[in-house]
Enzyme design. Structure first.
Site, PDB file in Angstrom:
ATOM      1  N   SER A 124       0.828  -1.213   0.000  1.00  0.00           N
ATOM      2  CA  SER A 124       0.000   0.000   0.000  1.00  0.00           C
ATOM      3  C   SER A 124       0.857   1.257   0.000  1.00  0.00           C
ATOM      4  O   SER A 124       1.950   1.277   0.557  1.00  0.00           O
ATOM      5  CB  SER A 124      -0.916   0.029   1.217  1.00  0.00           C
ATOM      6  OG  SER A 124      -1.628   1.255   1.209  1.00  0.00           O
ATOM      7  N   LYS A 144      -4.490  -6.731   3.256  1.00  0.00           N
ATOM      8  CA  LYS A 144      -4.502  -5.601   2.308  1.00  0.00           C
ATOM      9  C   LYS A 144      -5.935  -5.299   1.853  1.00  0.00           C
ATOM     10  O   LYS A 144      -6.321  -4.141   1.685  1.00  0.00           O
ATOM     11  CB  LYS A 144      -3.601  -5.901   1.092  1.00  0.00           C
ATOM     12  CG  LYS A 144      -3.643  -4.817   0.013  1.00  0.00           C
ATOM     13  CD  LYS A 144      -3.066  -3.520   0.516  1.00  0.00           C
ATOM     14  CE  LYS A 144      -3.277  -2.262  -0.258  1.00  0.00           C
ATOM     15  NZ  LYS A 144      -3.720  -2.114  -1.565  1.00  0.00           N
ATOM     16  N   HIS A 199      -7.529  -3.445   4.583  1.00  0.00           N
ATOM     17  CA  HIS A 199      -6.965  -2.085   4.517  1.00  0.00           C
ATOM     18  C   HIS A 199      -7.777  -1.250   3.525  1.00  0.00           C
ATOM     19  O   HIS A 199      -8.164  -0.117   3.803  1.00  0.00           O
ATOM     20  CB  HIS A 199      -5.494  -2.155   4.096  1.00  0.00           C
ATOM     21  CG  HIS A 199      -4.904  -0.845   3.673  1.00  0.00           C
ATOM     22  ND1 HIS A 199      -5.157  -0.267   2.444  1.00  0.00           N
ATOM     23  CD2 HIS A 199      -4.086   0.029   4.320  1.00  0.00           C
ATOM     24  CE1 HIS A 199      -4.523   0.898   2.359  1.00  0.00           C
ATOM     25  NE2 HIS A 199      -3.865   1.094   3.484  1.00  0.00           N
ATOM     26  N   ASN A 200      -8.036  -1.838   2.365  1.00  0.00           N
ATOM     27  CA  ASN A 200      -8.767  -1.093   1.342  1.00  0.00           C
ATOM     28  C   ASN A 200     -10.230  -0.864   1.728  1.00  0.00           C
ATOM     29  O   ASN A 200     -10.791   0.176   1.397  1.00  0.00           O
ATOM     30  CB  ASN A 200      -8.667  -1.809  -0.006  1.00  0.00           C
ATOM     31  CG  ASN A 200      -7.326  -1.553  -0.660  1.00  0.00           C
ATOM     32  OD1 ASN A 200      -6.322  -1.363   0.013  1.00  0.00           O
ATOM     33  ND2 ASN A 200      -7.285  -1.540  -1.980  1.00  0.00           N
ATOM     34  N   GLU A 250     -10.055   1.953   3.868  1.00  0.00           N
ATOM     35  CA  GLU A 250      -9.748   3.106   2.982  1.00  0.00           C
ATOM     36  C   GLU A 250     -11.049   3.648   2.348  1.00  0.00           C
ATOM     37  O   GLU A 250     -11.290   4.858   2.334  1.00  0.00           O
ATOM     38  CB  GLU A 250      -8.769   2.627   1.902  1.00  0.00           C
ATOM     39  CG  GLU A 250      -8.416   3.630   0.814  1.00  0.00           C
ATOM     40  CD  GLU A 250      -7.505   2.987  -0.259  1.00  0.00           C
ATOM     41  OE1 GLU A 250      -6.436   2.466   0.080  1.00  0.00           O
ATOM     42  OE2 GLU A 250      -7.882   3.012  -1.454  1.00  0.00           O
TER      43      GLU A 250
HETATM   44  C1  6PG Z   1      -3.137   1.441  -1.687  1.00  0.00           C
HETATM   45  C2  6PG Z   1      -4.446   1.506  -2.444  1.00  0.00           C
HETATM   46  C3  6PG Z   1      -4.339   0.917  -3.795  1.00  0.00           C
HETATM   47  C4  6PG Z   1      -5.657   0.855  -4.543  1.00  0.00           C
HETATM   48  C5  6PG Z   1      -6.208   2.166  -4.910  1.00  0.00           C
HETATM   49  C6  6PG Z   1      -7.386   2.118  -5.871  1.00  0.00           C
HETATM   50  O1  6PG Z   1      -3.196   0.953  -0.582  1.00  0.00           O
HETATM   51  O2  6PG Z   1      -2.120   1.879  -2.205  1.00  0.00           O
HETATM   52  O3  6PG Z   1      -5.417   0.814  -1.732  1.00  0.00           O
HETATM   53  O4  6PG Z   1      -3.823  -0.373  -3.656  1.00  0.00           O
HETATM   54  O5  6PG Z   1      -5.467   0.129  -5.684  1.00  0.00           O
HETATM   55  O6  6PG Z   1      -6.559   2.882  -3.784  1.00  0.00           O
HETATM   56  O7  6PG Z   1      -8.420   1.334  -5.388  1.00  0.00           O
HETATM   57  P1  6PG Z   1      -9.878   1.530  -6.010  1.00  0.00           P
HETATM   58  O8  6PG Z   1      -9.706   1.682  -7.484  1.00  0.00           O
HETATM   59  O9  6PG Z   1     -10.653   0.310  -5.667  1.00  0.00           O
HETATM   60  O10 6PG Z   1     -10.404   2.772  -5.397  1.00  0.00           O
END
Ligand code: 6PG
Length: 470
Positions: free
Chosen positions: A130, A184, A187-188, A191
């Protein structure tokens, strides 16, 4: 030249930045790309780092160039390209070599790939990375799943390239097979929730208070100096302050309100459901992205309901801004609590024994959701009491007691004004439901028994019972 310490396939943005990061930290790296001309182009653009980059024209050269047991990072598009690359590598690598998928893979695929490689002599690492482009180049957060032995082989390189928090590298081995990619994914999910709640607060400032992007930017910049200090708040302030070179207007005002997604947020919600862990705020954030994509339908609905209120929020601006800050804080705690609860559920279900304090620690720098609060979370998770839910950790009990009333007021005022706050509202609902010792599911049990004789438990006796309903 000595053998390279590691190899990398796929010199796209993330792969190139990761390779440069590895070279910069003093490790030689062998690189290969399907479009071979990219290999020379990449090395030519690497400046002084070129001396640590071994360009390879095919997989035989790549295998030759790396010190055994050979770790090879694959940084290609998630899905079939990863399987194709593994199949090609199988023919070229030797026993004990390590194939590392550093993309945003679905952890089910990682578990499958791990199994498929069993018996081949090769091992597999599913590695969540990430931090976007900048992170890959200067210090990402790295979440590793695989055998401990394979981790030991790559640890020096990964620890060297990872972001650092108070000197500690934000890279760790989190468990077997799919553990790294699972973490991960969550994490997303967090996010998504974090970004959605920030967007909802922006919506209140824009539509409820009538503030321009330029006025909102310093609000976020100010919050970034307080308890909300985080990468996402920091970039929100910068994004809101930026102008569109074409029109001179705020850039954010020229962007269509339709958000994209690549799937990891959705996977978080799906896994939460599969594991039976409530993750309402993450789910709300995923749903909000989907709804954002129905632009045409929303415009039609706006016309249909034009006579319903979407109003300005009155009252003192300072008090409201303070409430917004604390509402975001409370919402964020609820979202993280859900994320950690999903991971605890997965850890139990898959027998991973995920190290929760370590996960919080390696998210403190490098990754997209890095924030000051993660340090508090790491401490809370390490000192016990938060095994079931972060909301039970004394530090977060205190924070929720301090901030919940702001969340309540903001959700209520937004609802009355007709402003959508699905993620914040779900965070509040989650918190209130979680802290309610006597809920309302006694009624649901009664209904289930009424129409389907599903039975229920009594509060005063053990066993299964039925009611006499009619
Ligand atoms: C990270 C992000 C990354 C992710 C983008 C786009 O931790 O660097 O999570 O891995 O690919 O944020 O994600 P989306 O296209 O689903 O918004």
């Amino acid at each position: 030249m000595d053998k390279a310490e590691i190899g990398l396939i796929g010199l796209g943005t993330m792969g190139s930045n990761l390779a440069l990061n590895i070279a910069e930290k003093g490790h030689s790296i062998a690189v290969f790309n399907r479009t071979v001309s990219r290999v020379d182009e990449f090395r030519a653009g690497a400046g002084q780092l070129a001396e640590r980059i071994v360009p390879c024209r095919d997989l035989d050269e790549l295998a030759q160039a790396i010190r055994p047991p050979r770790p090879v990072i694959i940084m290609v598009a998630a899905g079939t390209p990863v399987d194709e690359q593994i199949a090609a590598l199988r023919r070229k690598l030797q026993p004990n070599d390590i194939v590392i998928d550093a993309g945003n893979a679905n952890f089910h695929d990682t578990v499958r790939r791990f199994k498929e490689l069993e018996g081949s002599g090769l091992t597999f690492i599913g590695m969540g990375v990430s931090g976007g482009e900048e992170g890959a180049r200067h210090g990402p957060s790295i979440m590793v799943g695989g055998t401990e032995e394979s981790w030991k082989r790559v640890e020096p390189v990964l620890a060297a390239i990872a972001a650092r928090f108070r000197g500690e590298p934000c890279a760790a081995w989190l468990g077997p097979d799919g553990a790294g990619h699972f973490v991960k994914t969550i994490h997303n999910g967090i996010e998504y929730a974090d970004m959605q709640m920030i967007a909802e607060i922006y919506g209140i400032l824009r539509d409820g208070l009538g503030m321009e992007a330029k006025e909102i930017a310093p609000v976020f910049a100010h919050w970034n100096e307080g308890r909300l200090n985080s990468y996402l708040i920091e970039i929100t302030a910068k994004v809101l302050a930026a102008d569109d070179p074409k029109t001179g207007r705020p850039m954010v005002d020229m962007i269509l309100d339709r958000a994209g997604q690549k799937g990891t947020g959705k996977w978080s919600a799906i896994e939460a459901q599969q594991l039976g862990v409530p993750a309402t705020t993450i789910e709300a954030a995923v749903a909000a992205r989907v709804l954002s994509s129905f632009k045409g339908e929303r415009l039609e609905a706006e016309k249909m309901y034009h006579d319903l209120p979407t109003e300005r929020i009155g009252g003192g601006r300072e008090a409201l801004l303070a409430d917004l800050e604390f509402a975001l804080l409370a919402g964020k705690i609820a979202a993280y609590a859900q994320g950690f609860a999903i991971m605890a559920g997965a850890s139990r279900e898959f027998g991973w024994n995920l190290p929760m304090p370590t996960i919080a620690k390696i998210w403190r720098a490098g990754c997209i959701i890095r924030s000051a609060m993660l340090d508090t979370m790491a401490e809370a998770l390490a000192s016990g009491g938060a095994e079931e839910n972060l909301l039970m950790a004394p530090a977060f009990v205190a924070l929720m007691k301090e901030s919940h009333s702001s969340l309540r007021r903001i959700v209520a005022r937004a609802a009355l004004a007709g402003l959508p706050v699905p993620a914040l509202a779900s965070a509040l609902g989650y918190f209130d439901a979680y802290r309610q010792g006597r809920g309302t599911s006694n009624l649901i049990q009664a209904q289930r028994d009424f129409f389907g004789a599903h039975g229920f438990e009594r509060i005063d006796d053990k066993g299964a019972f039925h009611g006499q309903w009619e």
